[in-house]
Design a protein around this motif. Structure first.
Motif, mmCIF file in Angstrom:
data_model
loop_
_atom_site.group_PDB
_atom_site.id
_atom_site.type_symbol
_atom_site.label_atom_id
_atom_site.label_comp_id
_atom_site.label_asym_id
_atom_site.label_seq_id
_atom_site.Cartn_x
_atom_site.Cartn_y
_atom_site.Cartn_z
ATOM 1 N N VAL A 1 53.792 -2.496 154.915
ATOM 2 C CA VAL A 1 54.803 -3.415 154.392
ATOM 3 C C VAL A 1 54.236 -4.827 154.279
ATOM 4 O O VAL A 1 54.389 -5.497 153.249
ATOM 5 N N ALA A 2 53.582 -5.293 155.336
ATOM 6 C CA ALA A 2 53.019 -6.647 155.331
ATOM 7 C C ALA A 2 51.964 -6.803 154.243
ATOM 8 O O ALA A 2 51.922 -7.827 153.548
ATOM 9 N N ALA A 3 51.109 -5.795 154.082
ATOM 10 C CA ALA A 3 50.081 -5.854 153.045
ATOM 11 C C ALA A 3 50.692 -5.819 151.645
ATOM 12 O O ALA A 3 50.241 -6.532 150.742
ATOM 13 N N SER A 4 51.717 -5.002 151.463
ATOM 14 C CA SER A 4 52.364 -4.898 150.149
ATOM 15 C C SER A 4 52.991 -6.217 149.727
ATOM 16 O O SER A 4 52.959 -6.596 148.552
ATOM 17 N N ILE B 1 58.395 -5.075 144.633
ATOM 18 C CA ILE B 1 58.126 -4.684 146.008
ATOM 19 C C ILE B 1 58.689 -3.306 146.317
ATOM 20 O O ILE B 1 58.080 -2.508 147.045
ATOM 21 N N ILE B 2 59.839 -2.973 145.733
ATOM 22 C CA ILE B 2 60.413 -1.641 145.934
ATOM 23 C C ILE B 2 59.502 -0.580 145.340
ATOM 24 O O ILE B 2 59.241 0.466 145.957
ATOM 25 N N GLY B 3 59.004 -0.836 144.129
ATOM 26 C CA GLY B 3 58.125 0.123 143.472
ATOM 27 C C GLY B 3 56.837 0.351 144.242
ATOM 28 O O GLY B 3 56.378 1.498 144.381
ATOM 29 N N VAL B 4 56.237 -0.701 144.770
ATOM 30 C CA VAL B 4 54.989 -0.572 145.525
ATOM 31 C C VAL B 4 55.224 0.171 146.836
ATOM 32 O O VAL B 4 54.475 1.098 147.192
ATOM 33 N N LEU B 5 56.265 -0.209 147.569
ATOM 34 C CA LEU B 5 56.527 0.422 148.864
ATOM 35 C C LEU B 5 56.849 1.909 148.719
ATOM 36 O O LEU B 5 56.469 2.719 149.572
ATOM 37 N N ALA C 1 59.130 -8.844 157.614
ATOM 38 C CA ALA C 1 58.285 -7.660 157.465
ATOM 39 C C ALA C 1 58.515 -6.691 158.623
ATOM 40 O O ALA C 1 58.568 -5.465 158.436
ATOM 41 N N SER C 2 58.659 -7.239 159.824
ATOM 42 C CA SER C 2 58.941 -6.395 160.988
ATOM 43 C C SER C 2 60.294 -5.714 160.853
ATOM 44 O O SER C 2 60.459 -4.536 161.201
ATOM 45 N N LEU C 3 61.283 -6.431 160.327
ATOM 46 C CA LEU C 3 62.624 -5.877 160.183
ATOM 47 C C LEU C 3 62.651 -4.754 159.150
ATOM 48 O O LEU C 3 63.270 -3.710 159.364
ATOM 49 N N ILE C 4 61.972 -4.964 158.024
ATOM 50 C CA ILE C 4 61.893 -3.921 157.003
ATOM 51 C C ILE C 4 61.163 -2.699 157.559
ATOM 52 O O ILE C 4 61.549 -1.549 157.288
ATOM 53 N N SER C 5 60.132 -2.939 158.345
ATOM 54 C CA SER C 5 59.379 -1.830 158.933
ATOM 55 C C SER C 5 60.246 -1.027 159.899
ATOM 56 O O SER C 5 60.279 0.205 159.861
ATOM 57 N N ILE D 1 52.222 6.568 150.034
ATOM 58 C CA ILE D 1 50.988 7.357 150.105
ATOM 59 C C ILE D 1 50.024 6.743 151.126
ATOM 60 O O ILE D 1 49.380 7.465 151.901
ATOM 61 N N SER D 2 49.929 5.418 151.150
ATOM 62 C CA SER D 2 49.066 4.744 152.127
ATOM 63 C C SER D 2 49.542 5.000 153.554
ATOM 64 O O SER D 2 48.737 5.230 154.465
ATOM 65 N N THR D 3 50.862 4.970 153.743
ATOM 66 C CA THR D 3 51.430 5.241 155.063
ATOM 67 C C THR D 3 51.096 6.660 155.514
ATOM 68 O O THR D 3 50.717 6.887 156.672
#
Length: 395
Positions: free
Chosen positions: A317-320, A82-86, A336-340, A92-94
């Protein structure tokens, strides 16, 4: 910046760290930032010029190394996916989604090109959790959110520098975008930095056996933190990823050494002092510098972009998380909201803004000002809101 100014800023930082007994509700970086903005109206401090070189070459290596060598290798291994994807595809998606939003919204206030919108979005994507990670760990018995936020921020700094470099070339020099050239540069810069960090990190973890004098071990860590950063940059690699990888490698090696050697404790005795000193200076300087850009902007636009950036990050984040079966059950929409919300803009965003300012040579002031305003809003509002949000969402 003179030596006397540095001493005075450190003294102010010391006072703020000492008197702030409510760091959960009002984190120190927020107080430092607001104090810096007040100091910008004092003639003695108003003369301070903050350059991208100072932020990148002086502050970042020490802060990155400290975060990396204190980061748990077990946490990195556990949350690597999850760290690698985010920190790569997610970042890049963001930038893509936020850039489209800025292009539509900002166009109502001032002329902005699509390339300029994407460039501003790339500046606002790297995260800086320095003011929230400790709060996240204190507010919940579950350290997973803090580990993910901290790990993501260390790696996405490297991704953001590469993305910014490509987009800045398009915006400033009217260069065309070639997707294969971008990915080729990204892989070269990233892999080169990681490999260099692994190699030198391993060598330095072995080198501590040469002497048992703590002061020499600390000296070696300073050489590692700043030496590998500048060596990687000289070779065209990511100094950010090289420093982070070396720090993690040293941490991993220390975990597998004789615990009686106390190498980690020797480094902590030094870096635990250096880190708040660097943080004091960098956030005070950010406050002093940001004020110059906030005199004539549309705060309505800045607030809309800030809110949009939070929503976009939540979507990513939610999609990842849906890509990892274990995380669908492990992290619900609350986490997910907290990480965001914990994805605060900070030191790296300011460095990128100052770099863009140096390249534009006085042009694009509106773009810079709005971006600075969003960074300030993020630092203040998200830092203050993280504790009550964490207490409410993570039981």
């Amino acid at each position: 910046m003179s030596a006397s100014q540095v001493v005075l800023l450190l003294s102010i930082g010391y006072i703020i760290f000492t008197i702030d007994k409510k760091q959960k509700n009002l984190p120190v970086p927020v107080l430092l930032l607001l104090t810096g903005m007040i100091l910008s109206f004092v003639p003695y401090f108003a003369t301070i010029q903050v350059s991208e070189t100072v932020i990148y070459d002086v502050f970042l290596p020490g802060l990155l190394f400290t975060s990396a060598y204190t980061y748990s290798p077990q946490a990195l291994r556990k949350y690597a996916g999850i760290i690698g994807v985010l920190s790569t595809v997610g970042l890049i998606s963001t930038a893509l989604l936020l850039g489209l939003l800025m292009y539509v919204v900002a166009g109502w206030f001032f002329p902005i090109s699509l390339a300029g919108a994407f460039l501003a979005a790339s500046i606002l994507t790297p995260t800086d959790p320095v003011s929230v990670v400790s709060i996240l760990k204190q507010s919940s018995n579950d350290p997973s959110v803090a580990d993910v936020v901290d790990g993501e921020s260390m790696i996405n700094d490297g991704t953001s520098v590469v993305l910014f470099g490509v987009l800045a070339g398009m915006y400033v020099n009217s260069q065309s975008f070639h997707i294969w050239s971008f990915f080729g540069e990204f892989l070269y810069v990233s892999i080169g930095g990681i490999v260099l960090g692994l190699g030198i990190g391993w060598l330095c973890s072995r080198a501590v056996h040469i002497t048992h004098h703590k002061q020499y071990q600390v000296m070696l860590s300073i050489v590692t933190a700043y030496g590998i950063f500048h060596l990687a940059e000289h070779l065209g690699f990511s100094g950010v990823l090289a420093t982070v990888t070396a720090g993690i490698m040293i941490s991993w090696e220390f975990d597998h050494m004789n615990k009686e050697d106390h190498y980690r404790e020797a480094l902590a005795g030094f870096w635990d002092v250096v880190e708040p000193s660097l943080l004091s200076l960098v956030f005070l300087l950010i406050g002093i510098e940001a004020t110059k850009y906030l005199t004539s902007i549309s705060w309505i636009l800045a607030i809309v972009i800030f809110m949009g950036s939070v929503v976009v990050r939540f979507m990513v984040v939610a999609a990842s998380m849906q890509l990892f079966s274990g995380w669908r059950e492990f992290i619900d929409w609350k986490r997910a909201s907290l990480i965001s919300w914990a994805g605060i803009r900070g030191t790296m965003s300011v460095f990128l803004l100052l770099s863009l300012h140096a390249q534009l040579l006085g042009k694009g002031d509106q773009l810079l000002s709005i971006s600075f305003a969003v960074v300030v809003l993020s630092l203040v509002l998200q830092s203050i809101g993280i504790y009550p949000l964490a207490r409410k969402m993570v039981k």
